[in-house]
Design a protein around this motif. Sequence first.
Motif, PDB file in Angstrom:
ATOM      1  N   TYR A  25       0.817  -1.217   0.000  1.00  0.00           N
ATOM      2  CA  TYR A  25       0.000   0.000   0.000  1.00  0.00           C
ATOM      3  C   TYR A  25       0.859   1.280   0.000  1.00  0.00           C
ATOM      4  O   TYR A  25       0.333   2.382   0.061  1.00  0.00           O
ATOM      5  CB  TYR A  25      -0.899   0.023   1.233  1.00  0.00           C
ATOM      6  N   THR A  26       2.145   1.116  -0.079  1.00  0.00           N
ATOM      7  CA  THR A  26       3.023   2.288  -0.093  1.00  0.00           C
ATOM      8  C   THR A  26       2.772   3.132  -1.333  1.00  0.00           C
ATOM      9  O   THR A  26       2.656   4.357  -1.252  1.00  0.00           O
ATOM     10  CB  THR A  26       4.495   1.842  -0.056  1.00  0.00           C
ATOM     11  N   VAL A  29      12.842   2.938  -1.264  1.00  0.00           N
ATOM     12  CA  VAL A  29      12.092   2.624  -2.480  1.00  0.00           C
ATOM     13  C   VAL A  29      12.900   3.191  -3.638  1.00  0.00           C
ATOM     14  O   VAL A  29      13.199   4.382  -3.664  1.00  0.00           O
ATOM     15  CB  VAL A  29      10.676   3.230  -2.442  1.00  0.00           C
ATOM     16  N   ARG A  44      11.068  -1.988  -3.412  1.00  0.00           N
ATOM     17  CA  ARG A  44      11.761  -1.658  -2.166  1.00  0.00           C
ATOM     18  C   ARG A  44      13.060  -2.454  -2.052  1.00  0.00           C
ATOM     19  O   ARG A  44      13.110  -3.642  -2.413  1.00  0.00           O
ATOM     20  CB  ARG A  44      10.860  -1.965  -0.967  1.00  0.00           C
ATOM     21  N   THR A  93      12.493   3.133   8.092  1.00  0.00           N
ATOM     22  CA  THR A  93      11.145   3.319   7.556  1.00  0.00           C
ATOM     23  C   THR A  93      10.301   2.081   7.833  1.00  0.00           C
ATOM     24  O   THR A  93      10.835   0.984   8.053  1.00  0.00           O
ATOM     25  CB  THR A  93      11.206   3.580   6.035  1.00  0.00           C
ATOM     26  N   ALA A 114       7.197  -0.402   6.343  1.00  0.00           N
ATOM     27  CA  ALA A 114       6.548  -0.806   5.104  1.00  0.00           C
ATOM     28  C   ALA A 114       5.214  -1.465   5.429  1.00  0.00           C
ATOM     29  O   ALA A 114       5.170  -2.454   6.159  1.00  0.00           O
ATOM     30  CB  ALA A 114       7.434  -1.779   4.330  1.00  0.00           C
ATOM     31  N   GLN A 115       4.142  -0.891   4.898  1.00  0.00           N
ATOM     32  CA  GLN A 115       2.809  -1.468   5.046  1.00  0.00           C
ATOM     33  C   GLN A 115       2.579  -2.451   3.910  1.00  0.00           C
ATOM     34  O   GLN A 115       2.453  -2.061   2.750  1.00  0.00           O
ATOM     35  CB  GLN A 115       1.747  -0.366   5.017  1.00  0.00           C
ATOM     36  N   ASP A 155       6.034  -4.531  -2.049  1.00  0.00           N
ATOM     37  CA  ASP A 155       5.296  -4.621  -0.786  1.00  0.00           C
ATOM     38  C   ASP A 155       4.031  -5.468  -0.934  1.00  0.00           C
ATOM     39  O   ASP A 155       3.507  -5.971   0.054  1.00  0.00           O
ATOM     40  CB  ASP A 155       4.909  -3.215  -0.292  1.00  0.00           C
ATOM     41  N   LEU A 170       8.081   8.997   1.402  1.00  0.00           N
ATOM     42  CA  LEU A 170       8.176   7.535   1.344  1.00  0.00           C
ATOM     43  C   LEU A 170       9.215   7.032   2.347  1.00  0.00           C
ATOM     44  O   LEU A 170      10.126   7.765   2.728  1.00  0.00           O
ATOM     45  CB  LEU A 170       8.571   7.100  -0.077  1.00  0.00           C
TER      46      LEU A 170
END
Length: 208
Positions: A51-52, A88, A103, A140, A142-143, A169, A208
């Motif tokens: 979802y990023t 990313v 990523r 960071t 990540a979703q 992702d 991001l």
Amino acid sequence: MTAATAQPESKGLLHWLKKEALPLLVMLGLLAAARDSLANHYQVPSGSMQYTLMPGDRVVVDMRAYGLRLPFTGVELLHTGQPQRGDVAVFDSPQDGTRLIKRIAAVGGDRVALRGGHLSINGHPLAQAGTDEVEDFGRTLAQLDLGQGGGPDIQDLTVPTGKVLMLGDHRGNSADGRFFGLVDAGALYGKASRVYYRRGEGFTWQAL
């Protein structure tokens, strides 16, 4: 038209070319060089980074992140940074040259395992306690999107020096390093830093 009148007109055209056209061409050349060496943009073509990033997102790409290069070449003029886990990045697929955005899941020296879409680096799972769909890369979060499963697993891969492992992702819907292999760290085009446009939302400035 006589030769006498044609001559002043040709001189006038030459004068205009020197005064207006040449500076314009120089400016366009400088803009093209800046775009190639400093900053560019990229439109996300698929949902492999949900979802990023969502399909149609437009992102700012910082080409200075991993080295300042001579315009229109791959020659590095100044080393400005190393690819980091969690970045990313934009790069060309080593399989067919298609420009992709994924990523950086692991860098040289990392020991990687991926099971059911869940990543472990050097024996440490990245998923946060209490959730299976958020991974902590340190710099960071990540979703993840595991709605289509985790895709192919990776069993105890050690990334060689100078290489990076690129993953999407949306683990079950991403043609990434599990299919085309590792990527040369020096071949990364640049680091995606912000989303500046998203469908349904319009202009934004999302880091991001």
